[in-house]
Design an enzyme around this catalytic site. Structure first.
Site, PDB file in Angstrom:
ATOM      1  N   LYS A 141      35.852  42.019   1.858  1.00  0.00           N
ATOM      2  CA  LYS A 141      37.294  41.474   1.821  1.00  0.00           C
ATOM      3  C   LYS A 141      37.226  40.365   2.690  1.00  0.00           C
ATOM      4  CE  LYS A 141      41.833  43.144   3.215  1.00  0.00           C
ATOM      5  NZ  LYS A 141      42.932  44.125   3.025  1.00  0.00           N
ATOM      6  N   LYS A 152      38.451  51.060   5.239  1.00  0.00           N
ATOM      7  CA  LYS A 152      38.702  49.622   5.956  1.00  0.00           C
ATOM      8  C   LYS A 152      38.395  49.673   7.106  1.00  0.00           C
ATOM      9  CE  LYS A 152      42.068  46.998   7.033  1.00  0.00           C
ATOM     10  NZ  LYS A 152      43.436  46.168   7.005  1.00  0.00           N
ATOM     11  N   ARG A 191      58.804  54.850   8.773  1.00  0.00           N
ATOM     12  CA  ARG A 191      57.593  54.415   8.310  1.00  0.00           C
ATOM     13  C   ARG A 191      57.326  55.287   7.140  1.00  0.00           C
ATOM     14  NH1 ARG A 191      56.467  53.942  13.741  1.00  0.00           N
ATOM     15  NH2 ARG A 191      55.802  56.028  13.959  1.00  0.00           N
TER      16      ARG A 191
HETATM   17  P1  13P Z   1      47.264  40.577   4.926  1.00  0.00           P
HETATM   18  O1  13P Z   1      46.846  40.397   3.388  1.00  0.00           O
HETATM   19  O2  13P Z   1      48.394  40.654   5.227  1.00  0.00           O
HETATM   20  O3  13P Z   1      46.472  39.554   5.572  1.00  0.00           O
HETATM   21  O4  13P Z   1      46.389  41.841   5.083  1.00  0.00           O
HETATM   22  C1  13P Z   1      45.180  42.194   4.547  1.00  0.00           C
HETATM   23  C2  13P Z   1      44.694  43.536   5.703  1.00  0.00           C
HETATM   24  O5  13P Z   1      44.332  44.612   5.008  1.00  0.00           O
HETATM   25  C3  13P Z   1      44.494  43.193   6.908  1.00  0.00           C
HETATM   26  O6  13P Z   1      43.891  44.113   7.332  1.00  0.00           O
END
Ligand code: 13P
Length: 325
Positions: free
Chosen positions: A217, A134, A44
């Site tokens: 987002k 996030k 990872r």
């Molecule tokens: P994806 O663009 O693969 O959907 O992932 C974005 C993301 O941060 C999901 O939490």
């Protein structure tokens, strides 16, 4: 030290976007195994090193969201990941939720957890070099879903997370994802996305979250992946922009989309088409995970000799998305 508003603006402006490399250990392990790489801590780490050392990444990537394990790992040259990103002119972010768990009283629906101890974790991540965070909430469209209780539980958690981040000095990326799973229509996705965003902004207001210090987002407004009627690129772009205009206050500096399972090329085309939907009050950019790193992982497959090709594959997507916006 930059203010929350400055950090939020840095994340979304100058034609750059955010790269999500914050897959949980479980998700990252299955992605590695999917390309024949053993899921170990070291693999990872190596894969994340491949991503962040991609040449010229800072030209199209403003910030990279890391997972807790990566935040504590080091590159082979001994630098921590946040320090290496800072050297490149890329902001370090941290995923702080602990995943979506079944919501009591709502069979088939989930609520994202991770609020307990979050104030202390935020302080620690700031000390490790994070400037933004996030939290992802997931909303499903299905018969009778989403329920109001699932929507409200999820936006409540998002708003409390956002408040705690701002209090501790991190810009919260607020991610309410309406999933593409299912056979629902574009119109159904629009209706649910609109309702979720309205409820979210009510809750952010209630929790006194400063909107000029967040990045939203959301999902793009698309039809479910099993829907027989798939809209064209322009229709997705226009419907997404219309939905956001209806719901997102202009004090939000930027909207950075997730890719959600769209192919890398489709996500880029949708992003590009949205820039032609008239004057917008916020920046519209990307915060893709799979649509940015998917081709790199497929190319690498754990082979030392494919390292540079894999970095080129990431570069191609990053540059294409920067150009699209
Ligand atoms: P994806 O663009 O693969 O959907 O992932 C974005 C993301 O941060 C999901 O939490």
């Amino acid at each position: 030290m930059s203010t929350l508003t400055e950090i939020a603006n840095t994340l979304v402006s100058n034609r750059r976007g955010v790269l999500a490399a914050d897959e949980s250990i479980g998700t990252m392990s299955s992605r590695l195994e999917g390309v024949g790489v053993k899921a170990t801590d070291e693999n990872r780490r190596v894969y994340r090193e491949l991503i962040v050392t991609t040449p010229d990444l800072a030209e199209s990537i403003s910030g990279i969201i890391l997972a807790d394990d990566t935040m504590r790992q080091k590159l082979s040259d001994g630098r921590s990941f946040p320090d290496a990103l800072a050297d490149m002119g890329i902001l370090a972010g941290i995923k702080v939720d602990t995943g979506a768990k079944p919501l009591a009283g709502a069979p088939g629906e989930k609520v994202t957890e991770g609020l307990d101890g979050l104030r202390e974790r935020v302080a620690e991540y700031v000390s490790l070099g994070a400037t933004f965070a996030k939290w992802r909430a997931v909303i499903t469209i299905s018969k009778g879903q989403p329920t109001e209780r699932a929507v409200r539980a999820n936006v409540h958690a998002l708003a409390r997370y956002a408040g705690l981040c701002q209090e501790g000095g991190l810009v919260p990326i607020v991610e309410p994802e309406v999933l593409m799973d299912g056979d629902h229509s574009l119109a159904q996705c629009q209706q649910v996305t609109r309702a979720v965003l309205r409820t979210l902004f009510d809750e952010l207001d209630l929790m006194q979250v400063k909107l000029d210090g967040i990045v939203l987002k959301p999902n793009m407004v698309v039809a479910g992946k099993d829907c027989p009627e798939q809209p064209g690129v322009e229709e997705v772009a226009q419907t997404t922009v219309d939905t956001l205009r209806d719901t997102v206050p202009s004090s939000v500096p930027g909207i950075a989309f997730l890719s959600g399972g769209q192919s890398p090329e489709t996500a880029t085309r949708h992003l590009g088409a949205m820039q032609n939907c008239g004057e917008l009050p916020w920046e519209l950019t990307y915060s893709f995970g799979r649509a940015l790193v998917g081709p790199a992982l497929e190319t690498w497959r754990g082979e030392e000799g494919k390292w540079k090709d894999a970095q080129r594959a990431l570069s191609v997507r990053a540059v294409a998305n920067a150009a699209a916006r």
